[in-house]
Design a protein around this motif. Sequence first.
Motif, PDB file in Angstrom:
ATOM      1  N   SER A  70       0.873  -1.167   0.000  1.00 46.21           N
ATOM      2  CA  SER A  70       0.000   0.000   0.000  1.00 46.21           C
ATOM      3  C   SER A  70       0.910   1.216   0.000  1.00 46.21           C
ATOM      4  N   GLU A  71       0.365   2.364  -0.410  1.00 46.46           N
ATOM      5  CA  GLU A  71       1.159   3.590  -0.490  1.00 46.46           C
ATOM      6  C   GLU A  71       0.396   4.730   0.162  1.00 46.46           C
ATOM      7  N   ILE A  72       1.109   5.544   0.925  1.00 49.53           N
ATOM      8  CA  ILE A  72       0.524   6.762   1.475  1.00 49.53           C
ATOM      9  C   ILE A  72       1.323   7.929   0.913  1.00 49.53           C
ATOM     10  N   LEU A  73       0.616   8.915   0.358  1.00 51.75           N
ATOM     11  CA  LEU A  73       1.239  10.046  -0.329  1.00 51.75           C
ATOM     12  C   LEU A  73       0.971  11.326   0.459  1.00 51.75           C
ATOM     13  N   PHE A  74       2.016  12.089   0.721  1.00 54.35           N
ATOM     14  CA  PHE A  74       1.931  13.368   1.412  1.00 54.35           C
ATOM     15  C   PHE A  74       2.384  14.467   0.463  1.00 54.35           C
ATOM     16  N   VAL A  75       1.556  15.487   0.254  1.00 52.71           N
ATOM     17  CA  VAL A  75       1.898  16.588  -0.648  1.00 52.71           C
ATOM     18  C   VAL A  75       2.639  17.661   0.142  1.00 52.71           C
ATOM     19  N   GLN A  76       3.886  17.899  -0.236  1.00 55.54           N
ATOM     20  CA  GLN A  76       4.721  18.919   0.402  1.00 55.54           C
ATOM     21  C   GLN A  76       4.489  20.293  -0.226  1.00 55.54           C
ATOM     22  N   GLU A  77       4.374  20.330  -1.555  1.00 54.84           N
ATOM     23  CA  GLU A  77       4.162  21.572  -2.303  1.00 54.84           C
ATOM     24  C   GLU A  77       3.294  21.289  -3.515  1.00 54.84           C
ATOM     25  N   GLY A  78       2.453  22.238  -3.899  1.00 58.08           N
ATOM     26  CA  GLY A  78       1.699  22.120  -5.133  1.00 58.08           C
ATOM     27  C   GLY A  78       0.323  21.517  -4.969  1.00 58.08           C
ATOM     28  N   THR A  79      -0.265  21.179  -6.117  1.00 55.50           N
ATOM     29  CA  THR A  79      -1.619  20.629  -6.179  1.00 55.50           C
ATOM     30  C   THR A  79      -1.616  19.410  -7.090  1.00 55.50           C
ATOM     31  N   LEU A  80      -2.027  18.274  -6.565  1.00 61.10           N
ATOM     32  CA  LEU A  80      -2.050  17.028  -7.329  1.00 61.10           C
ATOM     33  C   LEU A  80      -3.474  16.485  -7.438  1.00 61.10           C
ATOM     34  N   TYR A  81      -3.798  15.992  -8.615  1.00 62.56           N
ATOM     35  CA  TYR A  81      -5.026  15.221  -8.834  1.00 62.56           C
ATOM     36  C   TYR A  81      -4.589  13.764  -8.764  1.00 62.56           C
ATOM     37  N   VAL A  82      -5.137  13.008  -7.820  1.00 64.86           N
ATOM     38  CA  VAL A  82      -4.710  11.622  -7.610  1.00 64.86           C
ATOM     39  C   VAL A  82      -5.922  10.703  -7.646  1.00 64.86           C
ATOM     40  N   GLY A  83      -5.675   9.424  -7.872  1.00 66.76           N
ATOM     41  CA  GLY A  83      -6.777   8.478  -7.843  1.00 66.76           C
ATOM     42  C   GLY A  83      -6.324   7.045  -7.978  1.00 66.76           C
ATOM     43  N   PHE A  84      -7.255   6.156  -7.698  1.00 67.60           N
ATOM     44  CA  PHE A  84      -7.031   4.718  -7.907  1.00 67.60           C
ATOM     45  C   PHE A  84      -8.322   4.091  -8.404  1.00 67.60           C
ATOM     46  N   VAL A  85      -8.173   2.909  -9.012  1.00 68.92           N
ATOM     47  CA  VAL A  85      -9.305   2.168  -9.560  1.00 68.92           C
ATOM     48  C   VAL A  85      -9.429   0.855  -8.807  1.00 68.92           C
ATOM     49  N   THR A  86     -10.639   0.546  -8.338  1.00 70.35           N
ATOM     50  CA  THR A  86     -10.845  -0.737  -7.670  1.00 70.35           C
ATOM     51  C   THR A  86     -10.714  -1.862  -8.690  1.00 70.35           C
ATOM     52  N   SER A  87     -10.659  -3.070  -8.210  1.00 66.68           N
ATOM     53  CA  SER A  87     -10.541  -4.215  -9.121  1.00 66.68           C
ATOM     54  C   SER A  87     -11.916  -4.655  -9.608  1.00 66.68           C
ATOM     55  N   ASN A  88     -11.921  -5.660 -10.479  1.00 67.62           N
ATOM     56  CA  ASN A  88     -13.168  -6.185 -11.038  1.00 67.62           C
ATOM     57  C   ASN A  88     -14.095  -6.626  -9.922  1.00 67.62           C
ATOM     58  N   PRO A  89     -15.398  -6.588 -10.066  1.00 64.71           N
ATOM     59  CA  PRO A  89     -16.096  -6.358 -11.313  1.00 64.71           C
ATOM     60  C   PRO A  89     -16.474  -4.901 -11.568  1.00 64.71           C
ATOM     61  N   ASP A  90     -16.369  -4.009 -10.568  1.00 69.52           N
ATOM     62  CA  ASP A  90     -16.909  -2.665 -10.784  1.00 69.52           C
ATOM     63  C   ASP A  90     -15.908  -1.644 -11.305  1.00 69.52           C
ATOM     64  N   ASN A  91     -14.600  -1.830 -11.101  1.00 67.51           N
ATOM     65  CA  ASN A  91     -13.578  -0.900 -11.582  1.00 67.51           C
ATOM     66  C   ASN A  91     -13.921   0.551 -11.257  1.00 67.51           C
ATOM     67  N   LYS A  92     -14.293   0.808 -10.015  1.00 67.35           N
ATOM     68  CA  LYS A  92     -14.703   2.153  -9.594  1.00 67.35           C
ATOM     69  C   LYS A  92     -13.479   3.048  -9.390  1.00 67.35           C
ATOM     70  N   LEU A  93     -13.570   4.269  -9.906  1.00 70.88           N
ATOM     71  CA  LEU A  93     -12.497   5.252  -9.780  1.00 70.88           C
ATOM     72  C   LEU A  93     -12.740   6.134  -8.556  1.00 70.88           C
ATOM     73  N   PHE A  94     -11.721   6.251  -7.703  1.00 71.65           N
ATOM     74  CA  PHE A  94     -11.741   7.160  -6.567  1.00 71.65           C
ATOM     75  C   PHE A  94     -10.676   8.217  -6.814  1.00 71.65           C
ATOM     76  N   THR A  95     -11.046   9.506  -6.804  1.00 67.66           N
ATOM     77  CA  THR A  95     -10.091  10.587  -7.061  1.00 67.66           C
ATOM     78  C   THR A  95     -10.242  11.682  -6.018  1.00 67.66           C
ATOM     79  N   LYS A  96      -9.199  12.511  -5.938  1.00 62.40           N
ATOM     80  CA  LYS A  96      -9.213  13.654  -5.030  1.00 62.40           C
ATOM     81  C   LYS A  96      -8.170  14.647  -5.513  1.00 62.40           C
ATOM     82  N   VAL A  97      -8.444  15.921  -5.323  1.00 67.00           N
ATOM     83  CA  VAL A  97      -7.450  16.959  -5.564  1.00 67.00           C
ATOM     84  C   VAL A  97      -6.775  17.233  -4.224  1.00 67.00           C
TER      85      VAL A  97
END
Length: 177
Positions: A70-97
Motif C-alpha cells: 500500500s502507499e501513502i502520499l503526502f503533498v509537500q508543495e503544489g496541487t495534485l489530482y490523484v486516484g485509484f481504480v478498484t478491481s473487477n467487477p466494478d472498476n470504480k475510480l476514486f479521485t481527489k485533488v
Amino acid sequence: MKAVHFLVASVFLALASSLASASDPSPLQDFCVAINDTKNGGLNTLGVSLVRIDYAPYGQNAPHTHPRASEILFVQEGTLYVGFVTSNPDNKLFTKVLHKGDVFVFPIGLIHFQFNIGKTNAVAFAALSSQNPGVITIANAVFGSNPPINPDVLAKAFQLDQNVVKSLQAKFWWDNN
C-alpha cells in the motif's frame, strides 16, 4: 487406514498453507542504521520504502501498481489530482485533488496515478508498506513489452484499430520508459 488418510491430509494441508504465503520475506537483519551514503543507506530491512517525487507543471506519475505494498502520499508543495481504480467487477475510480499538507492512501495492488494540475512544480513524499513494493507501469507493460504483445490481442482487448496499437507500441521503446 483412517490414520493414514488423516496423516496424508495433514501433510497436504501443511504444505499448501506454507506455499500460500504472499507477504514480504523477513528482513535479513533487525534494523538498519542510516549512514551518509545514498547507495547503501536508507530504510532497507525495516519493511517500508520512502520516495520523494518531483512533478513539473502538468507532469504525472503515470498509472501504475505496487503488487506488494500500500502507499501513502503526502503533498509537500503544489496541487495534485490523484486516484485509484478498484478491481473487477466494478472498476470504480476514486479521485481527489490534494493541496499542500494533504495525504492520500492507495491500497495494495490497485492501479493508481498522480497528476500535477498546477502551473508550478509539486513535491510529494510517498511511503510504501514494503521494503520491496515492486512497480508495474501499466502502459509500459502493455505497449512496451519485449517481445511485443501481438497487436491483434491488444486491438481486441482495448477495442482499438491495429494501426493505433502498432503506433503505441512504437512509442514505448526502452529509452522512453
